[in-house]
Motif scaffolding. Structure first.
Motif, short mmCIF file in Angstrom:
data_model
loop_
_atom_site.label_atom_id
_atom_site.label_comp_id
_atom_site.label_asym_id
_atom_site.label_seq_id
_atom_site.Cartn_x
_atom_site.Cartn_y
_atom_site.Cartn_z
N ALA A 188 0.83 -1.20 0.00
CA ALA A 188 0.00 0.00 0.00
C ALA A 188 0.86 1.25 0.00
O ALA A 188 2.03 1.22 0.40
N ALA A 189 0.25 2.35 -0.43
CA ALA A 189 0.96 3.62 -0.46
C ALA A 189 1.20 4.15 0.94
O ALA A 189 2.18 4.87 1.19
N SER A 190 0.33 3.80 1.86
CA SER A 190 0.48 4.26 3.24
C SER A 190 -0.11 3.22 4.17
O SER A 190 -0.82 2.30 3.75
N GLY A 191 0.19 3.36 5.44
CA GLY A 191 -0.31 2.42 6.42
C GLY A 191 0.80 1.94 7.32
O GLY A 191 1.94 2.41 7.26
N SER A 192 0.47 0.97 8.15
CA SER A 192 1.42 0.44 9.11
C SER A 192 2.05 -0.84 8.57
O SER A 192 1.35 -1.74 8.13
N GLY A 193 3.37 -0.88 8.59
CA GLY A 193 4.07 -2.07 8.12
C GLY A 193 5.45 -1.73 7.64
O GLY A 193 5.81 -0.55 7.50
N PRO A 194 6.28 -2.73 7.38
CA PRO A 194 7.64 -2.48 6.89
C PRO A 194 7.62 -1.71 5.57
O PRO A 194 6.75 -1.91 4.72
N ARG A 195 8.60 -0.85 5.40
CA ARG A 195 8.76 -0.11 4.15
C ARG A 195 9.52 -0.95 3.13
O ARG A 195 10.48 -1.62 3.48
N ILE A 196 9.08 -0.89 1.89
CA ILE A 196 9.81 -1.51 0.78
C ILE A 196 10.64 -0.40 0.15
O ILE A 196 10.13 0.43 -0.60
#
Length: 333
Positions: A172-180
C-alpha cells in the motif's frame, strides 16, 4: 522511483507491506516455523479432488486471509505466478478475485518478482493497493518437472523438497508495516547445469550475481542488513553462493546469511534432502515468519533474494541447460 547503478530501484516514497498471510501443508506444519503460518492443512489434498486444485486452494486461502483483514482496502492489481503450466493456480485465483490481474512467471523467484512489481506500481502512483501472491505444491511440481511422487523414484542427496505452501502480501501507499525501500532485479545466469534434481547448484550463481550487484549499485556492505535471506537454495546452493560471493570479496557469516529452504524444515528429522524449494518456500517464510519479526521490531532491515530456475519439462527433455535468475527486495521495519 529512481534507478541506482545497473539493476536497482530505490523507491522515492517507499510503499508499505501492510499485511501478509502464509498457508502450508502437513510437512511444513511439522517444521520449526509452523506457528508462523496462518493456516495449516491436514493433508496434501486440502479437501480437493486433485493436487492441482489443492495448490489453487492454497493460493486462494492466502489471498482471502489478507483480504478479509483488509476489507476497506480495494485492490487495484493482483500480481501472481506459480510453477504449473500457464500459471493456472494464479489465473484461476484471479478468476475468483475479479480485480485487474498481472500474471508473471519467475519460477521460484516469483515471490520477490511479484513484490517488487507491486511496490513499483504503488510507488509510481499507478496503484494504491496491490496484492502479490504465489504458491507451490510438492506433488504438482514433482509431477511436472521430475517424476510423480507415486512412482517412488529415488532422489540424489543434492535434490530439494518442493514446499507445499502459498503466501500473499498486500502493498500500500500508506499504512502500518515495513517499508519496501528498494529492489534489485536480476538477470539470467546460466552456468551449464542441466540436472533438474540439482536446483541449488543451478540457482546459486544467479543469487550471488544479484546480491553482489545490489551492493555495487547502492555502494553498501553486508553490515547494512540484519539478515540477507535467499529463497530456496537449500544446503548445496547456500554453500555455493557463499563461496561465489567470497570470491568477489563479500564475506557472509551463517548468522547473517540464511535460506528459507533451510529454515522451513527440520533437516535432522524430516527427509527433505538439501532443503526446501518452490515458489511457496520464500513466500510463506517471508509473509509468515519474517514479516512478523519485522512487525515485532526484532529486525530493522533485511534483503530478501528469491531465486528461480527457468526451465520447463520440454527444455529438459531437449537437453537444454537451466537458466536461473534472482530478484531481491529490501524491507525496513
Amino acid at each position: 522511483m529512481q534507478k541506482h547503478g545497473k539493476q536497482t530501484w530505490v523507491f522515492s516514497t517507499p510503499p508499505k507491506l501492510i499485511d501478509g498471510a502464509a498457508v502450508a501443508g502437513p510437512d511444513e506444519g511439522k517444521g520449526p516455523l509452523a506457528h508462523d503460518f496462518d493456516l495449516l492443512y491436514a493433508d496434501l489434498w486440502a479437501g480437493e479432488k486433485s493436487f492441482e486444485l489443492a495448490e489453487k486452494k492454497m493460493m486462494q486461502d492466502a489471498c482471502d486471509t489478507v483480504l478479509k483483514r483488509n476489507q476497506d482496502k480495494p485492490i487495484d492489481f493482483f500480481i501472481a505466478g506459480d510453477l504449473l503450466d500457464q500459471i493456472i493456480s494464479s489465473s484461476f485465483t484471479a478468476r475468483e478475485l475479479q480485480v485487474p490481474y498481472l500474471g508473471i512467471f519467475g519460477a521460484c523467484s516469483t515471490s520477490m518478482l511479484g513484490l517488487a512489481l507491486a511496490a513499483f506500481l504503488v510507488d509510481s502512483g499507478a496503484a494504491k493497493y496491490a496484492l502479490a501472491a504465489t504458491s507451490s505444491h510438492n506433488n504438482t511440481a514433482e509431477k511436472q518437472f521430475r517424476y510423480p511422487n507415486e512412482y517412488g523414484a529415488q532422489k540424489p542427496p543434492e535434490s530439494q523438497y518442493t514446499v507445499s505452501a502459498a503466501g500473499a502480501g498486500l502493498v500500500a501507499a500508506s499504512g502500518s508495516g515495513p517499508r519496501i525501500t528498494g529492489a534489485t532485479m536480476g538477470k539470467i545466469v546460466d552456468m551449464g547445469i542441466s540436472d533438474p534434481n540439482n536446483m541449488g547448484a543451478a540457482m546459486a550463481p544467479a543469487a550471488a550475481d544479484t546480491i553482489y550487484q545490489h551492493f555495487q549499485d547502492l555502494q553498501l556492505t553486508p553490515d547494512a542488513y540484519d539478515l540477507i535471506i535467499t529463497g530456496d537454495l537449500g544446503q548445496v546452493g547456500h554453500e555455493i553462493t557463499k563461496e561465489l560471493l567470497q570470491q568477489k570479496g563479500i564475506v557472509l557469516n551463517d548468522q547473517q546469511f540464511v535460506d528459507c529452504g533451510l529454515l522451513i524444515y527440520d533437516r535432522e528429522t524430516q527427509p527433505v534432502f538439501s532443503g526446501g524449494s518452490g515458489c511457496g518456500c520464500c513466500a510463506s517464510v517471508l509473509y509468515g515468519h519474517f514479516l512478523k519479526r519485522l512487525q515485532r521490531r526484532e529486525l530493522k532491515k533485511i534483503l530478501v533474494v528469491a531465486t528461480g530456475a527457468l526451465m520447463s519439462p520440454l527444455s529438459y527433455q531437449q537437453k537444454e541447460t537451466i537458466p536461473a535468475i534472482a530478484h531481491g527486495v529490501v524491507l525496513e521495519g
